[in-house]
Design a protein around this motif. Structure first.
Motif, PDB file in Angstrom:
ATOM      1  N   UNK A 130       0.815  -1.216   0.000  1.00  0.00           N
ATOM      2  CA  UNK A 130       0.000   0.000   0.000  1.00  0.00           C
ATOM      3  C   UNK A 130       0.849   1.265   0.000  1.00  0.00           C
ATOM      4  N   UNK A 131       1.728   1.414   0.999  1.00  0.00           N
ATOM      5  CA  UNK A 131       2.433   2.679   1.195  1.00  0.00           C
ATOM      6  C   UNK A 131       3.444   2.947   0.082  1.00  0.00           C
ATOM      7  N   UNK A 132       3.710   4.231  -0.139  1.00  0.00           N
ATOM      8  CA  UNK A 132       4.672   4.661  -1.148  1.00  0.00           C
ATOM      9  C   UNK A 132       5.621   5.684  -0.537  1.00  0.00           C
ATOM     10  N   UNK A 160       6.700   0.989  -0.693  1.00  0.00           N
ATOM     11  CA  UNK A 160       7.676   0.940   0.398  1.00  0.00           C
ATOM     12  C   UNK A 160       7.105   0.136   1.560  1.00  0.00           C
ATOM     13  N   UNK A 161       7.982  -0.475   2.337  1.00  0.00           N
ATOM     14  CA  UNK A 161       7.599  -1.195   3.553  1.00  0.00           C
ATOM     15  C   UNK A 161       6.467  -2.181   3.304  1.00  0.00           C
ATOM     16  N   UNK A 214      10.585  -4.636   3.031  1.00  0.00           N
ATOM     17  CA  UNK A 214      11.355  -3.720   2.203  1.00  0.00           C
ATOM     18  C   UNK A 214      10.571  -3.142   1.048  1.00  0.00           C
ATOM     19  N   UNK A 215      11.234  -2.282   0.241  1.00  0.00           N
ATOM     20  CA  UNK A 215      10.600  -1.708  -0.945  1.00  0.00           C
ATOM     21  C   UNK A 215      10.235  -2.793  -1.955  1.00  0.00           C
ATOM     22  N   UNK A 216       9.146  -2.549  -2.679  1.00  0.00           N
ATOM     23  CA  UNK A 216       8.654  -3.505  -3.667  1.00  0.00           C
ATOM     24  C   UNK A 216       8.213  -2.738  -4.907  1.00  0.00           C
ATOM     25  N   UNK A 217       8.723  -3.160  -6.056  1.00  0.00           N
ATOM     26  CA  UNK A 217       8.391  -2.491  -7.312  1.00  0.00           C
ATOM     27  C   UNK A 217       7.516  -3.397  -8.171  1.00  0.00           C
ATOM     28  N   UNK A 218       6.498  -2.812  -8.781  1.00  0.00           N
ATOM     29  CA  UNK A 218       5.642  -3.488  -9.751  1.00  0.00           C
ATOM     30  C   UNK A 218       5.930  -2.848 -11.110  1.00  0.00           C
TER      31      UNK A 218
END
Length: 397
Positions: A130-132, A160-161, A214-218
């Motif tokens: 959810x968070x960015x 993020x997170x 940790x950070x996650x990219x789509x």
């Protein structure tokens, strides 16, 4: 575990104790022995989650039709507390998983439930993304926006997170709604965690080292229209009881700190005075104060859980308890932090040696910045008190 073994009465202390006794063997025999290794190596607690799944605990709130135990938020509160008592990392992963599954349970259709809830009993793990970074703890506000691809959607987002990032089998992902100019209009998708376009970055942290938040990219991730959830902005975290589950974990962290402190002071003897640490009044009073606060918050936790169960039973939205659940989150996470400091204090120099005291001390702090961070939570509550909208909404005050 069979529901038939329980006489379901959410107001019965015996019923709550029976749930606690049924989860205890896994907590003591599987999760607790792994806690130091998970912390030391930053290892994702998949084995713990698989052991929980085998007995149905990862489907604790899910109806039996989809493989669940149907123990509701009372069951979740008890189980999450017991897990958090011995390992905050597993507790955090567990609470976020149950929350994500509950999103599908509440807002999903039968097809979505068949495809995503049934595999949970076989060990599938879900979570939220959810968070960015750009909007920080303002989780009700994203900059990323889904794009239309015929009937389906394309997601490009830097999150993020994300708890269980790179480890989850499915993510509940929030972005701004495709083709909408309203920044408060969000859509929620169930995304296959094994899609090649998902990139997770390493998680190295002070505490809760095994939760991989940790950070996650789509990157150009295609999502079928079948996996768009019928949920509105504000429904997901607040309307599913996720924050209540997280509060239970940190209540458990507080209890774990107290348990460790009591065990230490009762067995540690100053032979020169022939006194144990427990013989000192100042130490007993420090421990008693934490015990009193835990007892009070546990009653509040279970009261809110019962309210949630009643609201679901009567098809009412859970969002009407938002403020009180946020208040509980602030108090439970700050109690965990206080309990960990007291435990470190009464342990003296032994608390600084690598082990249970310093691990709990680091883990306990993790709940305070966790969304909604306690600073933002107080601001949300305060703005509501004086009838102002959330930041970045409305007139932007």
């Amino acid at each position: 575990m069979s529901n038939a073994a329980l006489e379901k009465n959410i107001y019965s202390r015996a019923y709550i104790q029976e749930i606690r006794e049924k989860i205890t063997p896994i907590v003591e025999k599987v999760i607790k022995p792994n806690a130091d290794m998970i912390d030391r190596e930053g290892m994702f607690p998949r084995g713990n989650l698989q052991a929980l799944a085998k007995e149905g605990w990862t489907s604790v709130t899910i109806p039996e039709r989809w493989g669940g135990l149907n123990l509701g938020y009372v069951g979740l509160s008890v189980v999450a507390e017991e897990i958090g008592r011995v390992d905050a990392s597993t507790g955090l992963v567990y609470a976020m998983h149950v929350g994500a599954a509950q999103v599908i349970n509440i807002f999903g259709n039968d097809n979505q439930k068949d495809r995503w809830l049934l595999p949970i009993r076989e060990g599938a793990i879900g979570t939220f993304s959810v968070s960015e970074k750009a909007t920080g703890g303002h989780v009700w506000y994203n900059l990323s926006q889904a794009e239309r691809d015929g009937e389906d959607f394309i997601l490009n987002a830097e999150k993020s997170f994300t708890t269980s990032g790179g480890q989850a089998d499915f993510y509940v992902v929030q972005t701004r709604t495709a083709n909408s100019d309203d920044p408060s209009d969000h859509s929620f998708f169930i995304v296959n965690g094994h899609d090649e376009g998902i990139r997770a970055k390493a998680w190295k942290a002070l505490g809760v080292r095994g939760n991989h938040s940790g950070p996650l990219a789509f990157e150009n991730v295609k999502v079928s229209h079948r996996d768009l959830l019928n949920a509105a902005s504000g429904d997901i975290l607040n309307g599913t009881g996720t924050v209540l589950g997280l509060s239970a974990v940190w209540l458990g962290v507080a209890q774990g700190a107290l348990d460790a402190a009591v065990a230490h002071v009762t067995k540690t003897v100053h032979k020169g005075f022939n006194k144990s640490l427990a013989d000192y009044q100042v130490i007993r009073q420090k421990l008693a104060e934490i015990k009193i606060q835990i007892t009070g918050l546990r009653a509040w936790q279970l009261d809110l859980a019962r309210h949630y169960d009643e609201l679901l039973e009567t098809n009412q939205p859970l969002t009407q308890l938002n403020t009180e659940v946020t208040e509980l989150k602030v108090q439970s996470t700050e109690l965990a932090d206080s309990a960990a400091r007291v435990a470190m204090d009464v342990a003296g120099g032994f608390g600084y040696i690598e082990g249970v005291f310093e691990r709990i001390y680091r883990d306990a702090r993790g709940g305070i910045p966790m969304a909604p961070s306690n600073n933002l939570a107080r601001e949300q509550i305060g703005r509501e008190l004086v009838n102002l909208p959330l930041e970045l909404w409305g007139d932007g005050k």
